[in-house]
Design a protein around this motif. Structure first.
Motif, PDB file in Angstrom:
ATOM      1  N   MET A  77       0.853  -1.170   0.000  1.00  0.00           N
ATOM      2  CA  MET A  77       0.000   0.000   0.000  1.00  0.00           C
ATOM      3  C   MET A  77       0.898   1.232   0.000  1.00  0.00           C
ATOM      4  SD  MET A  77      -2.688   1.186   2.899  1.00  0.00           S
ATOM      5  CE  MET A  77      -4.260   1.011   2.130  1.00  0.00           C
ATOM      6  N   SER A  78       0.534   2.219  -0.783  1.00  0.00           N
ATOM      7  CA  SER A  78       1.336   3.431  -0.823  1.00  0.00           C
ATOM      8  C   SER A  78       0.439   4.654  -0.707  1.00  0.00           C
ATOM      9  CB  SER A  78       2.163   3.497  -2.095  1.00  0.00           C
ATOM     10  OG  SER A  78       1.298   3.548  -3.209  1.00  0.00           O
ATOM     11  N   VAL A  79       1.012   5.694  -0.194  1.00  0.00           N
ATOM     12  CA  VAL A  79       0.313   6.966  -0.052  1.00  0.00           C
ATOM     13  C   VAL A  79       1.003   7.961  -0.963  1.00  0.00           C
ATOM     14  CG1 VAL A  79      -0.308   8.794   1.544  1.00  0.00           C
ATOM     15  CG2 VAL A  79      -0.261   6.429   2.332  1.00  0.00           C
ATOM     16  N   TYR A  80       0.227   8.713  -1.726  1.00  0.00           N
ATOM     17  CA  TYR A  80       0.824   9.656  -2.659  1.00  0.00           C
ATOM     18  C   TYR A  80       0.177  11.017  -2.503  1.00  0.00           C
ATOM     19  CZ  TYR A  80       2.113  11.978  -6.967  1.00  0.00           C
ATOM     20  OH  TYR A  80       2.586  12.871  -7.868  1.00  0.00           O
ATOM     21  N   PHE A  81       1.002  12.027  -2.314  1.00  0.00           N
ATOM     22  CA  PHE A  81       0.551  13.406  -2.310  1.00  0.00           C
ATOM     23  C   PHE A  81       1.124  14.047  -3.560  1.00  0.00           C
ATOM     24  CE2 PHE A  81       0.374  12.270   2.112  1.00  0.00           C
ATOM     25  CZ  PHE A  81      -0.818  12.845   2.526  1.00  0.00           C
ATOM     26  N   ALA A  94      -0.685   2.559   8.040  1.00  0.00           N
ATOM     27  CA  ALA A  94      -1.395   2.009   6.883  1.00  0.00           C
ATOM     28  C   ALA A  94      -0.907   0.598   6.555  1.00  0.00           C
ATOM     29  CB  ALA A  94      -1.210   2.930   5.675  1.00  0.00           C
ATOM     30  N   GLU A  95       0.398   0.368   6.645  1.00  0.00           N
ATOM     31  CA  GLU A  95       0.941  -0.964   6.372  1.00  0.00           C
ATOM     32  C   GLU A  95       0.471  -1.970   7.413  1.00  0.00           C
ATOM     33  OE1 GLU A  95       5.137  -0.248   6.129  1.00  0.00           O
ATOM     34  OE2 GLU A  95       5.011   0.363   4.028  1.00  0.00           O
ATOM     35  N   LEU A  96       0.439  -1.570   8.675  1.00  0.00           N
ATOM     36  CA  LEU A  96      -0.030  -2.455   9.735  1.00  0.00           C
ATOM     37  C   LEU A  96      -1.505  -2.799   9.536  1.00  0.00           C
ATOM     38  CD1 LEU A  96       0.722  -3.908  12.350  1.00  0.00           C
ATOM     39  CD2 LEU A  96       0.057  -1.845  13.584  1.00  0.00           C
ATOM     40  N   ARG A  97      -2.291  -1.810   9.180  1.00  0.00           N
ATOM     41  CA  ARG A  97      -3.708  -2.054   8.928  1.00  0.00           C
ATOM     42  C   ARG A  97      -3.882  -3.010   7.755  1.00  0.00           C
ATOM     43  NH1 ARG A  97      -8.650   2.128   7.703  1.00  0.00           N
ATOM     44  NH2 ARG A  97     -10.113   0.467   7.317  1.00  0.00           N
ATOM     45  N   HIS A  98      -3.111  -2.819   6.707  1.00  0.00           N
ATOM     46  CA  HIS A  98      -3.187  -3.703   5.541  1.00  0.00           C
ATOM     47  C   HIS A  98      -2.832  -5.138   5.923  1.00  0.00           C
ATOM     48  CE1 HIS A  98      -3.074  -4.880   1.364  1.00  0.00           C
ATOM     49  NE2 HIS A  98      -1.863  -5.377   1.537  1.00  0.00           N
ATOM     50  N   GLN A  99      -1.803  -5.308   6.765  1.00  0.00           N
ATOM     51  CA  GLN A  99      -1.414  -6.653   7.212  1.00  0.00           C
ATOM     52  C   GLN A  99      -2.543  -7.320   7.986  1.00  0.00           C
ATOM     53  OE1 GLN A  99       2.158  -6.168   9.475  1.00  0.00           O
ATOM     54  NE2 GLN A  99       3.365  -5.514   7.706  1.00  0.00           N
ATOM     55  N   ALA A 108      -5.332  -8.320   5.635  1.00  0.00           N
ATOM     56  CA  ALA A 108      -4.945  -9.471   4.829  1.00  0.00           C
ATOM     57  C   ALA A 108      -5.101 -10.771   5.615  1.00  0.00           C
ATOM     58  CB  ALA A 108      -3.506  -9.314   4.343  1.00  0.00           C
ATOM     59  N   LYS A 109      -4.934 -10.697   6.929  1.00  0.00           N
ATOM     60  CA  LYS A 109      -5.092 -11.878   7.787  1.00  0.00           C
ATOM     61  C   LYS A 109      -6.547 -12.077   8.196  1.00  0.00           C
ATOM     62  CE  LYS A 109      -0.499 -11.476   9.820  1.00  0.00           C
ATOM     63  NZ  LYS A 109       0.254 -11.176  11.050  1.00  0.00           N
ATOM     64  N   GLY A 110      -7.428 -11.167   7.795  1.00  0.00           N
ATOM     65  CA  GLY A 110      -8.847 -11.286   8.137  1.00  0.00           C
ATOM     66  C   GLY A 110      -9.169 -10.809   9.534  1.00  0.00           C
ATOM     67  N   ILE A 111      -8.306 -10.027  10.130  1.00  0.00           N
ATOM     68  CA  ILE A 111      -8.535  -9.506  11.475  1.00  0.00           C
ATOM     69  C   ILE A 111      -9.220  -8.159  11.359  1.00  0.00           C
ATOM     70  CG2 ILE A 111      -7.442  -8.723  13.613  1.00  0.00           C
ATOM     71  CD1 ILE A 111      -5.080 -10.587  12.905  1.00  0.00           C
ATOM     72  N   LYS A 112     -10.373  -8.035  11.996  1.00  0.00           N
ATOM     73  CA  LYS A 112     -11.057  -6.745  12.006  1.00  0.00           C
ATOM     74  C   LYS A 112     -10.406  -5.874  13.078  1.00  0.00           C
ATOM     75  CE  LYS A 112     -15.487  -8.400  10.372  1.00  0.00           C
ATOM     76  NZ  LYS A 112     -16.912  -8.515  10.638  1.00  0.00           N
TER      77      LYS A 112
END
Length: 75
Positions: free
Chosen positions: A1-5, A51-56, A59-63
């Protein structure tokens, strides 16, 4: 995931970068961070880490609403 300004946001709204345009064909422009832009570095790093932690987790199906604060801090 990337963030772009984009450059226009940083140059116009945030006043964190400057643009140098050159009258060439094809057109060329160079962008540079100003002092305020460099000061955003730690905040942007923290946002990218979040953002990377949230994506991980997703991906594991953890809400995220079901994860405790301590579990979020563990990597």
């Amino acid at each position: 995931m990337s963030v772009y300004f984009g450059p226009k946001l940083c140059e116009n709204a945030l006043n964190t970068s400057k643009k140098e345009s050159y009258p060439e064909v094809p057109p060329r422009a160079e962008y540079a961070l100003m002092v305020l832009g460099h000061a955003l570095g730690p905040a942007m790093t923290a946002l990218i880490d979040w953002a990377e932690l949230r994506h991980q987790h997703e991906a594991k199906g953890i809400k995220l609403s079901s994860v405790s604060d301590n579990e979020l801090l563990e990597r």
